[in-house]
Design an enzyme around this catalytic site. Sequence first.
Site, PDB file in Angstrom:
ATOM      1  N   GLY A   1       0.706  -1.118  -0.028  1.00 57.15           N
ATOM      2  CA  GLY A   1       0.098   0.176  -0.178  1.00 57.15           C
ATOM      3  C   GLY A   1       0.947   1.267  -0.055  1.00 57.15           C
TER       4      GLY A   1
ATOM      5  N   ASP B   1       0.889   3.277   4.670  1.00 59.86           N
ATOM      6  CA  ASP B   1      -0.110   4.105   4.085  1.00 59.86           C
ATOM      7  C   ASP B   1      -1.085   4.535   4.955  1.00 59.86           C
ATOM      8  OD1 ASP B   1      -0.856   1.265   4.390  1.00 59.86           O
ATOM      9  OD2 ASP B   1      -1.657   1.144   2.263  1.00 59.86           O
TER      10      ASP B   1
ATOM     11  N   ASP C   1      -4.916   1.932  11.097  1.00 60.69           N
ATOM     12  CA  ASP C   1      -6.145   1.614  11.431  1.00 60.69           C
ATOM     13  C   ASP C   1      -6.318   1.440  12.998  1.00 60.69           C
ATOM     14  OD1 ASP C   1      -8.963   1.115  11.433  1.00 60.69           O
ATOM     15  OD2 ASP C   1      -8.856  -0.414  10.012  1.00 60.69           O
TER      16      ASP C   1
ATOM     17  N   LYS D   1      -6.485   6.434  11.066  1.00 64.66           N
ATOM     18  CA  LYS D   1      -8.061   6.261  11.513  1.00 64.66           C
ATOM     19  C   LYS D   1      -7.784   6.507  12.858  1.00 64.66           C
ATOM     20  CE  LYS D   1      -9.575   3.472   7.763  1.00 64.66           C
ATOM     21  NZ  LYS D   1     -10.447   2.420   7.213  1.00 64.66           N
TER      22      LYS D   1
ATOM     23  N   PHE E   1     -13.793   2.977   4.870  1.00 69.01           N
ATOM     24  CA  PHE E   1     -12.937   2.189   4.103  1.00 69.01           C
ATOM     25  C   PHE E   1     -12.612   3.056   2.826  1.00 69.01           C
ATOM     26  CE2 PHE E   1     -11.526  -0.806   0.685  1.00 69.01           C
ATOM     27  CZ  PHE E   1     -10.642  -1.420   1.612  1.00 69.01           C
TER      28      PHE E   1
ATOM     29  N   ASP F   1      -5.759  -0.459  -1.798  1.00 68.81           N
ATOM     30  CA  ASP F   1      -6.651  -1.153  -2.608  1.00 68.81           C
ATOM     31  C   ASP F   1      -8.130  -1.733  -2.305  1.00 68.81           C
ATOM     32  OD1 ASP F   1      -5.255  -3.068  -0.853  1.00 68.81           O
ATOM     33  OD2 ASP F   1      -6.049  -4.560  -2.220  1.00 68.81           O
TER      34      ASP F   1
ATOM     35  N   ARG G   1      -5.431   0.744  -6.786  1.00 69.94           N
ATOM     36  CA  ARG G   1      -4.282   1.374  -6.064  1.00 69.94           C
ATOM     37  C   ARG G   1      -3.680   2.615  -7.073  1.00 69.94           C
ATOM     38  NH1 ARG G   1      -2.263  -2.010  -2.118  1.00 69.94           N
ATOM     39  NH2 ARG G   1      -2.537  -4.455  -2.366  1.00 69.94           N
TER      40      ARG G   1
END
Length: 181
Positions: free
Chosen positions: A48, A103, A106, A134, A155, A162, A168
């Site tokens: 990512g 990237d 979370d 996040k 999301f 992706d 991506r």
Amino acid sequence: METIRVKDRDFAPFIDSPVIQEAVERVAAEIERDYKDKCPLFLVLLNGAFIFAADLLRCFRHPCNISFIKVASYSGTSSTQDVKVLIGLNEDLKGRHVVILEDIIDTGITMENILGQLAAQNPAEIRIATLLFKKDAFLKDFPIDYIGIQIPTDFIVGYGLDYDGFGRNQPHIYKITASKL
Ligand code: 5GP
Ligand code: MG
């Protein structure tokens, strides 16, 4: 910007490319300020973070090393918990100033696991730079040293991230919509 279809879901425009670039350049400037005399080792987390890293590292104008790592999940035999193992790390971390490029963070579970594996190699220091964070989903308490943009718990895809292998290559970031057709 328009809503896009990625595989079988619709995604709405969320963060425009110039806004992403501004955040990337700000993070790069912060890292440059802190590392200009330290020859950092940047560890890019695949897949990512590849676009984030490419854009950020072109802004870093001092000596550095760059390496790429990936997390592979192995299902444990005695538990339902996946065991995450780092692959592709060929560098000796001993005494190095490591900066992980990620990237998105979370829950933080992935990163905590990676930190543990890297720390075992006795680097001088490990810091984390993430493009997206996040905050409301974060369950851990390790410091995140450089954050591009804080986002809600939706999301998202694009700019390296992706949905099931797709999306991506989108230059902007999009967030999933409720519709499922
Ligand atoms: P964590 O372990 O922090 O919960 O999750 C980290 C990983 O989950 C990220 O490296 C990323 O691969 C994936 N992830 C978390 N949120 C998103 C998201 O909104 N979109 C995409 N594409 N991946 C995500
Ligand atoms: Mg990731």
